[in-house]
Design a protein around this motif. Structure first.
Motif, PDB file in Angstrom:
ATOM      1  N   ARG A   1      -3.657  10.169   2.718  1.00 55.24           N
ATOM      2  CA  ARG A   1      -3.375   9.044   1.813  1.00 55.24           C
ATOM      3  C   ARG A   1      -3.454   7.705   2.545  1.00 55.24           C
ATOM      4  O   ARG A   1      -3.889   6.703   2.003  1.00 55.24           O
ATOM      5  N   SER A   2      -3.075   7.721   3.810  1.00 55.55           N
ATOM      6  CA  SER A   2      -3.120   6.460   4.578  1.00 55.55           C
ATOM      7  C   SER A   2      -4.553   5.945   4.735  1.00 55.55           C
ATOM      8  O   SER A   2      -4.784   4.747   4.870  1.00 55.55           O
ATOM      9  N   ARG A   3      -5.526   6.879   4.691  1.00 55.55           N
ATOM     10  CA  ARG A   3      -6.929   6.431   4.806  1.00 55.55           C
ATOM     11  C   ARG A   3      -7.370   5.655   3.569  1.00 55.55           C
ATOM     12  O   ARG A   3      -8.243   4.808   3.626  1.00 55.55           O
ATOM     13  N   VAL A   4      -6.742   5.989   2.432  1.00 61.85           N
ATOM     14  CA  VAL A   4      -7.022   5.266   1.185  1.00 61.85           C
ATOM     15  C   VAL A   4      -6.243   3.952   1.170  1.00 61.85           C
ATOM     16  O   VAL A   4      -6.786   2.868   0.930  1.00 61.85           O
ATOM     17  N   GLU A   5      -4.947   4.052   1.482  1.00 58.73           N
ATOM     18  CA  GLU A   5      -4.059   2.907   1.258  1.00 58.73           C
ATOM     19  C   GLU A   5      -4.293   1.758   2.234  1.00 58.73           C
ATOM     20  O   GLU A   5      -4.077   0.601   1.884  1.00 58.73           O
TER      21      GLU A   5
ATOM     22  N   TRP B   1      -7.071   0.576   3.206  1.00 59.96           N
ATOM     23  CA  TRP B   1      -8.147  -0.284   2.686  1.00 59.96           C
ATOM     24  C   TRP B   1      -7.713  -1.023   1.427  1.00 59.96           C
ATOM     25  O   TRP B   1      -8.177  -2.132   1.149  1.00 59.96           O
ATOM     26  N   MET B   2      -6.779  -0.425   0.678  1.00 56.31           N
ATOM     27  CA  MET B   2      -6.246  -1.133  -0.502  1.00 56.31           C
ATOM     28  C   MET B   2      -5.406  -2.325  -0.050  1.00 56.31           C
ATOM     29  O   MET B   2      -5.471  -3.410  -0.638  1.00 56.31           O
ATOM     30  N   ASP B   3      -4.630  -2.122   0.999  1.00 58.49           N
ATOM     31  CA  ASP B   3      -3.816  -3.234   1.515  1.00 58.49           C
ATOM     32  C   ASP B   3      -4.706  -4.299   2.154  1.00 58.49           C
ATOM     33  O   ASP B   3      -4.454  -5.501   2.033  1.00 58.49           O
TER      34      ASP B   3
ATOM     35  N   ALA C   1     -10.300  -0.739  -5.566  1.00 56.06           N
ATOM     36  CA  ALA C   1      -9.675  -1.964  -5.056  1.00 56.06           C
ATOM     37  C   ALA C   1     -10.717  -2.829  -4.340  1.00 56.06           C
ATOM     38  O   ALA C   1     -10.865  -4.027  -4.621  1.00 56.06           O
ATOM     39  N   VAL C   2     -11.472  -2.215  -3.441  1.00 55.96           N
ATOM     40  CA  VAL C   2     -12.400  -2.992  -2.603  1.00 55.96           C
ATOM     41  C   VAL C   2     -13.679  -3.374  -3.376  1.00 55.96           C
ATOM     42  O   VAL C   2     -14.224  -4.466  -3.193  1.00 55.96           O
TER      43      VAL C   2
END
Ligand SMILES: N[C@@H](CCC(=O)N[C@@H](CS)C(=O)NCC(=O)O)C(=O)O
Length: 214
Positions: free
Chosen positions: A90-94, A96-98, A163-164
């Motif tokens: 999940r951190s790999r997704v989040e 880039w959202m942040d 998001a990106v």
């Protein structure tokens, strides 16, 4: 039924509408924003104390902040395809959202407002140049990352792409001729092939040209 508040030509609303269409869930859309007074009411502040769009309502719950909405929808309606229980994955997704919220979006919006939304005779060239350089720097970071990744968070499409990826249609079509970065372009092409991206993001935005009010 899920409700979504927000005008469909607003960047952060588009992000949410795109993902809802990826999920294929039914929703009621309340087109609000940009007209003076619409967000500035007691009723709207009660559902979002910041008076901004998008906001969603699911049963009794209201959620604001577009990336939080994406996470909420992924974990509630897209568990199989879009939610990762493993914190490492999940951190790999989040991350880039942040990054989108903290770096990409402010730089892109600074360019979009100073170039596209400002009438030509009022534009500040120095500000445009500076925003353009910051956008190019962000894109070069993304380009390096996408060299070994089909999508933002790895091999699969995720909410990090929503998001990106939301800003890219406008970035490539607002008339600034940005440099072509090969990995970003291949990824953008993949997004452009998605019907939900075409329907919600690849839409005309001429009505915003030279318009300084929301
Ligand atoms: N960080 C917030 C930003 C929300 C925001 O600034 N929304 C803009 C539209 S993109 C807005 O409410 N503008 C006022 C208007 O459209 O009238 C989010 O991601 O949801």
């Amino acid at each position: 039924m899920l409700k979504v508040w927000g005008r469909p030509n607003a960047y952060n609303v588009q992000k949410v509408l795109w993902f809802i269409h990826e999920l294929g869930i039914e929703f009621e859309h309340i087109n609000i924003g940009s007209v003076a007074g619409e967000l500035d009411t007691e009723e709207f502040f009660a559902i979002n104390p910041h008076g901004r769009i998008p906001v969603i309502q699911d049963d009794e719950l209201h959620v604001w902040e577009s990336n939080t909405i994406l996470r909420y929808l992924a974990s509630t309606y897209g568990k199989e395809l879009f939610w990762l229980e493993n914190p490492v994955d999940r951190s790999r997704v989040e991350r880039w959202m942040d990054w989108e919220l903290a770096s990409l979006q402010p730089d892109f919006l600074s360019l979009f407002w100073s170039y596209f939304r400002t009438p030509e005779n009022q534009r500040n060239r120095k500000k445009i140049k500076c925003s353009m350089e910051r956008c190019e720097k962000n894109l070069s970071i993304l380009d390096v990352h996408l060299k070994n990744n089909l999508y933002v968070a790895g091999s699969k499409f995720s909410i990090a792409d929503c998001a990106v990826g939301t800003s890219f249609y406008r970035y490539f079509n607002m008339g600034i001729n940005p440099p072509i970065l090969p990995n970003v372009h291949r990824w953008y092409q993949r997004l452009s092939d998605r019907p939900a991206y075409q329907k919600n993001i690849m839409v005309p935005f001429d009505e915003l040209k030279g318009r300084l009010e929301f």
